[in-house]
Design an enzyme around this catalytic site. Structure first.
Site: not given
Ligand SMILES: NC(=O)c1ccc[n+]([C@@H]2O[C@H](COP(=O)([O-])OP(=O)(O)OC[C@H]3O[C@@H](n4cnc5c(N)ncnc54)[C@H](O)[C@@H]3O)[C@@H](O)[C@H]2O)c1
Length: 341
Positions: A88, A128, A154, A158
Site C-alpha cells: 500500500k 482507494s 500503487y 487499484k
C-alpha cells in the site's frame, strides 16, 4: 443464501483488517484471517483476541499462492470475502512496480477465481480515493467523478483491480462486488489494543505526527504552505479506522440482501476536509505536547485537496462516519503511547 457466518478476511492482521475483524466478531460473524504478516505483526492477533474475548481463526498464507489459498476455501464454507491483502505504499510502488503489480493483482485474481469456483457470492474489495488522482474542477468527489490516470503503480493496481472486477461481473459470473474507495483511514481502536503499526519510516501523516510527539522522530516536514487551501497546506478526508471497519460489516449485509450479480463503487469518507496544519494543531491540543515541525517544499505528485461525497454510502449502505478527526487523533495518540511503553 447460505447460513454460514464465515467471512474470509485477507490481510486481516493489518491495520484496517484487524479493526474489521473486531467489527465482524461484534456483529456475529466468524472471520477467518489469511495473512502472511509481510506488513503486520502477530501482536495484532493478540489485540483482536483481547478486545473480542474470542480466539482468532488464522491461516498464515500468501494470497498469491493459489493452491494454499484454495485449501482455505475447501476448509470453510464462506458467506463472504473481504480482500484487504495488498502492498500500500505509494512511494515504494514507484521503486518496486513489479512487486506491487504482482501482489495486488495476482492476490485479487486468486481471490476472485476461488470466490467464483466455490460460489462465494459476496465480495468486498479495498479500493482507494487515489483512483481519483487530482480532481480537475472539484474538491469533493462522487463515485461518478472522472478516474484520472494513476500517478503511481500503487494507484494503478487499484484502478486495474476495479477494471478486473467490472470485466468479471460483465462476463456473467455469479458474484456481487463492492469496491469500497477509502479516503484516509486514521486513528486506532479506542481500547489501544490494535492500531497502525508502520514498519520502518511511517508514510502516513498521523503515525508520523504521533512518532514525533513521542520522540521517535526528530521533526516532521509539512510539504508545501502555499497551496490554494484555507491555510496553504494539503487537505484530506481523514476517517476513523473503526468507522471504515464498520462500513465493511454494513457492506457484507447489503450484499447479502442483493439477489443479482452486481458491482458497486462506494466512497468511504467523512465528507469533510482537514488540512495538515489542522491535524498538527489538533494533535498538540489533544496530547498537550508541542510538536517539532517545519515547512518544506511541495512534494511531487501530492493531491492538493480532496474529500468524499458521502451521499451514496448513506443511501446504499446506511452507513456514515460517527467519529470525529479529534477522536481519531486522541486514539492514535493513546495507541502510540501504549506501543512505546
Ligand atoms: N491505509 C490506507 O491509507 C488505505 C487507503 C486506501 C486503501 N487502502 C487499502 O486497504 C487495504 C488494507 O490496508 P492497510 O492500511 O490495512 O494495510 P496493511 O499493510 O496494514 O494491511 C495489509 C495486510 O495484508 C497482508 N498482506 C499483504 N500482501 C499479502 C499476501 N500476498 N498474502 C497475505 N497477506 C498479505 C499484510 O501482511 C498486512 O497484514 C489495502 O488493500 C490498501 O491498499 C488503504
Amino acid at each position: 443464501m447460505s447460513n454460514s457466518k464465515y467471512i474470509l478476511v485477507t490481510g486481516g492482521a493489518g491495520y484496517i483488517g484487524s479493526h474489521t475483524v473486531v467489527e465482524l466478531v461484534e456483529n456475529g460473524f466468524s472471520p477467518v484471517i489469511v495473512d502472511d504478516f509481510r506488513n503486520s505483526q502477530e501482536s495484532s492477533i493478540d489485540g483482536i483476541e483481547r478486545i473480542t474475548g474470542k480466539s482468532v481463526t488464522l491461516r498464515r498464507i500468501d494470497v498469491c499462492d493459489f493452491a494454499s489459498l484454495e485449501g482455505v476455501f475447501s476448509e470453510f464454507n464462506f458467506e463472504g470475502i473481504i480482500h484487504f491483502a495488498a502492498h500500500k505504499a505509494v512511494g515504494e510502488s514507484v521503486e518496486k512496480p513489479l512487486a506491487y503489480y504482482r501482489n495486488n493483482l495476482l492476490g485479487l485474481i486468486n481471490c476472485l477465481d476461488l470466490a467464483v469456483k466455490y460460489k462465494v457470492e459476496n465480495f468486498v474489495f479495498s479500493s482507494s480515493c487515489t483512483i481519483y488522482g487530482e480532481p480537475k474542477n472539484e474538491k469533493v468527489v462522487t463515485e461518478e467523478s472522472e478516474i484520472q490516470i494513476a500517478n503511481s503503480p500503487y494507484g494503478n493496481t487499484k484502478q486495474i483491480g476495479e477494471e478486473i472486477i467490472n470485466d468479471l461481473v460483465a462476463s456473467g459470473a455469479n458474484i456481487k462486488i463492492l469496491n469500497l474507495r477509502y479516503f484516509n483511514p486514521v486513528g486506532a481502536h479506542f481500547s489501544s489494543q490494535i492500531g497502525e503499526l508502520p514498519i520502518g519510516k511511517p508514510n502516513n501523516l498521523l503515525p508520523a505526527v504521533a512518532q514525533t510527539a513521542i520522540g521517535k522522530i526528530d521533526k516532521i516536514t509539512v510539504h508545501g504552505n502555499d497551496y490554494d487551501t484555507t491555510d496553504g497546506t494539503c487537505v484530506r478526508d481523514y476517517i476513523h479506522v473503526t468507522d471504515v471497519a464498520n462500513a465493511h460489516v454494513k457492506g457484507i449485509a447489503w450484499l447479502q440482501s442483493q439477489k443479482n450479480s452486481l458491482v458497486e463503487n462506494i466512497n468511504i469518507g467523512t465528507g469533510q476536509g482537514t488540512s495538515v496544519l489542522e491535524i498538527i494543531h489538533t494533535f498538540e491540543e489533544v496530547s498537550g505536547r508541542k510538536l517539532n515541525w517545519e515547512f518544506g517544499k511541495r512534494r511531487e505528485g501530492d493531491v492538493v485537496e480532496i474529500y468524499a461525497d458521502v451521499t451514496k454510502s448513506k443511501a446504499i449502505l446506511n452507513w456514515e462516519a460517527k467519529k470525529t478527526v479529534k477522536d481519531a487523533v486522541k486514539d492514535a495518540w493513546n495507541w502510540e503511547k501504549r506501543i512505546s511503553d
